[in-house]
Enzyme design. Structure first.
Site, short mmCIF file in Angstrom:
data_model
loop_
_atom_site.label_atom_id
_atom_site.label_comp_id
_atom_site.label_asym_id
_atom_site.label_seq_id
_atom_site.Cartn_x
_atom_site.Cartn_y
_atom_site.Cartn_z
CE LYS A 170 -2.94 61.17 10.59
NZ LYS A 170 -3.09 59.84 9.59
CB SER A 186 -1.39 56.41 7.86
OG SER A 186 -0.79 57.15 6.75
CB SER A 245 -0.21 60.45 7.08
OG SER A 245 -1.62 59.55 7.62
N1 GLN Z 1 1.40 56.32 2.50
C1 GLN Z 1 0.02 56.02 2.06
C2 GLN Z 1 -0.59 57.30 1.33
O1 GLN Z 1 0.22 57.92 1.11
C3 GLN Z 1 -1.09 55.72 3.26
C4 GLN Z 1 -1.33 57.02 4.14
C5 GLN Z 1 -2.55 56.52 4.73
O2 GLN Z 1 -2.71 55.59 5.39
N2 GLN Z 1 -3.35 57.64 5.36
O3 GLN Z 1 -1.63 57.37 0.84
#
Ligand code: GLN
Length: 486
Positions: free
Chosen positions: A77, A176, A152
Site C-alpha cells: 500500500k 481499511s 482505503s
Molecule cells: N473509512 C475509514 C476512514 O475513512 C477508515 C479508513 C482507514 O481505516 N484507514 O477513516
C-alpha cells in the site's frame, strides 16, 4: 506453469524452495499481468527494481540462505514508505516524493524473502471507504468494474483479487484492511494495535493505525503476519516490545467448543438482507464445525461512528501539519511569503476529504470545543473497549458482518461523505478498542458481489482468529472463487 498468478503464497514459497520455479520467473509473470495497470491498482512500478530483488532471492535460494518467503512477490500500500519506489499516500502533496528508508514492515517482509512488485493505490492518506479519494483516480473492483473496491486499501484488495499480486500489505485505522477485503472477496487481518511497527507508515490517526496483510487465505495472511510483527521500540514507541509468533502453528487446531459471540447490534436495522444471509450461512458452518454461537451485546456500537470521526480527524489534523511544502513533495509555485507558501501548497496539494478532516480535527481540538467533543469521544472510546472486555467474558471470538452492504457503485456516495462514514459502523468498534479483526470470505450477496465475515478477537489473539478463519476456509471455497477471467 500457466496459473502461477493463481497460486497461494504458501504454494509459491514451496515451489521456490524446491527450485521448481525461479523468483525471476515468478516476478516476470506478475509484472506481465500488471502491464497496462489493470483496475488502476498500482501507483508506482519499476520492473528493474523488482527483477533485481528477484535475482537476489534466487541467489539466496541457490546458496541456502533463503528466508521462509524467499522469492514470493508482494505489493505494498502506498502508505508505507519505500526507498526503491515513490511514495505518495495517494496524495498530490507527496507527488514525486521518495523516502530515504523503508518502513519496518516493508523491510521485514523483504528480510523474509518477499520481492516487491511496487506500490498500490489507496485513498488519500488512507481516508476513505471506497478508494474514491485517491488523487490518482479510483481503483475498480475486479468483480464488477462499475463498483468500488472498498477503502482505503482498495488497491491492495483489488490487486490480490485480480491476480496481480499473491499478497499485499494494507493499513487499517477504522476498517481499511477488513472492508476492502470484504468487498473484493479476499482475506485480511488487522492485528492488535502495536503488534506491527508503524515506523515508516505515513501517519493518519496514530492511536488507531495498524499494518496487516491481505491475501486470498487465512493461511497466507498468517505467513505474512508472522514476518511483519514484532517490537520495534526504538523506532515506534507504541509498538509492543514482544517477539512475533509463528501464526501458522495453530491454524489446524480444532474449534470444537469455540464460543463465538454474536453481537445483536451488528444484525439490526441497516444490515442488508443479502449480507445477513451470507454471514448467517457462515455462522451455520461454524456450528457444524463444533463452535457454539453465544448472543452478546456491544451496546455502544452506534457511538463508534461519532467517536471515531472525532478522534481520527483530530489526530490527522496534527499529523498532516508536517506537509507544508518545506520538506516533502509538492510546493506551490507563486507565493509572497512563508505563510502564503504553506497555504497555497496545502490548498493545492490536499484533496477535499483530507481538507474536511483537517478542519473537523482542528475544530474538535480547539479551545471551547475540546471538552465537548474530543474529551467526550475519548471517554466513550474507553467505554467501547470495556464493552468488548465484558463480551469476552462470555465468548472467545466475536463474529458479524464487515460492512452493512456489498461494494456500492461508483458515485453512489460521492457527494455524501457521511454515507461512507456510516458504512464503517461494524469495523470502527474493534479499531477504537485496539483489538485484532479480520475479514474472511463468507459468500456472495447482491449482483454476485463478495461478502466478508468479520472475526474480532481479544488482544494478542491473532492466532485464534486465523485458526477460526482457516477452519472455515477448509470447509468452504469462497476464498478460492475468482472474478471472471482471472
Ligand atoms: N473509512 C475509514 C476512514 O475513512 C477508515 C479508513 C482507514 O481505516 N484507514 O477513516
Amino acid at each position: 506453469m500457466s496459473d502461477l498468478h493463481n497460486l497461494s503464497v504458501k504454494a509459491l514459497a514451496t515451489l521456490l524452495q524446491n527450485k521448481e520455479v525461479s523468483a525471476v520467473e515468478v516476478a516476470t509473470r506478475f509484472l506481465a499481468r500488471m502491464g497496462g495497470n489493470p483496475h488502476n491498482t498500482f501507483l508506482d512500478i519499476d520492473s528493474e527494481v523488482t527483477l533485481a530483488q528477484a535475482q537476489a532471492s534466487d541467489a539466496k535460494l541457490a546458496d541456502g540462505t533463503a528466508g521462509p518467503l524467499e522469492g514470493v512477490p508482494v505489493a505494498h500500500k502506498d502508505v508505507f514508505v519505500t526507498r526503491d519506489f515513490a511514495t505518495t499516500a495517494g496524495s498530490k502533496i507527496l507527488s514525486g516524493y521518495r523516502s530515504p528508508f523503508d518502513a519496518t514492515v516493508v523491510q521485514r517482509l523483504r528480510t523474509a524473502g518477499m520481492v516487491s512488485l511496487g506500490k498500490l493505490n489507496c485513498d488519500e492518506f488512507a481516508m476513505g471507504s471506497a478508494n474514491e479519494n485517491s488523487a490518482y483516480g479510483p481503483v475498480q473492483n475486479p468483480w464488477d468494474t462499475t463498483r468500488v473496491p472498498g477503502g482505503s486499501s482498495g488497491g491492495s484488495a483489488a490487486a490480490v483479487a485480480a491476480g496481480l499480486a499473491p499478497a499485499a500489505t494494507g493499513t487499517d485505522t477504522g476498517g481499511s484492511i477488513r472492508q476492502p477485503a470484504s468487498f473484493c472477496g479476499i482475506t485480511g487481518i488487522k492485528p492488535t494495535y502495536g503488534r506491527a511497527s508503524r515506523y515508516g507508515m505515513i501517519a493518519y490517526a496514530s492511536s488507531l493505525d495498524q499494518a496487516g496483510p491481505m491475501a486470498r487465505s487465512a493461511e497466507d495472511c498468517a505467513l505474512l503476519l508472522s514476518a511483519m510483527c514484532g517490537g520495534d521500540i526504538d523506532r515506534d514507541s507504541t509498538s509492543l516490545d514482544m517477539p512475533s509468533e509463528d501464526f501458522t502453528a495453530s491454524l489446524n487446531s480444532s474449534i470444537e467448543g469455540l464460543r463465538i459471540g454474536i453481537p445483536q447490534e451488528f444484525f439490526g436495522e441497516g444490515l442488508s438482507a443479502d449480507v445477513r444471509a451470507a454471514v448467517d450461512s457462515a455462522l451455520r458452518e461454524y456450528e457444524k464445525l463444533g463452535a457454539k454461537l453465544v448472543p452478546i451485546s456491544l451496546p455502544r456500537t452506534e457511538l463508534s461512528i461519532p467517536v471515531y470521526y472525532i478522534i481520527a480527524p483530530a489526530e490527522a489534523s496534527s499529523n498532516l501539519s508536517r506537509f507544508d511544502g518545506v520538506k516533502f513533495g509538492h510546493r506551490a509555485k507563486d507565493y509572497t511569503d512563508l505563510v502564503d507558501m504553506y497555504k497555497k501548497t496545502r490548498a493545492e496539494g490536499f484533496g477535499n476529504e483530507v481538507k474536511r478532516r483537517i478542519m473537523t480535527g482542528a475544530y474538535v481540538l480547539s479551545h471551547g470545543y475540546y471538552d465537548a467533543y474530543y474529551l467526550q469521544a475519548q471517554k466513550i472510546r474507553r467505554m467501547i473497549a470495556d464493552d468488548f472486555q465484558n463480551a469476552f467474558k462470555e465468548c472467545d471470538v466475536i463474529a458479524g458482518p464487515v460492512a452493512p452492504t456489498v461494494a456500492w457503485k461508483f458515485g453512489d456516495n460521492a457527494n455524501d461523505p457521511v454515507a461512507d462514514y456510516l458504512a464503517d459502523i461494524f469495523t470502527l468498534p474493534a479499531s477504537l478498542a485496539g483489538l485484532p479483526g479480520m475479514s474472511v470470505p463468507a459468500g456472495f450477496g447482491a449482483q454476485g458481489m463478495p461478502v466478508g465475515l468479520q472475526l474480532i478477537g481479544n488482544y494478542f489473539k491473532e492466532a485464534q482468529l486465523l485458526n477460526a478463519a482457516h477452519r472455515l476456509q477448509q470447509a468452504t471455497d469462497f476464498h478460492l472463487r475468482k472474478p471472471e477471467g482471472i
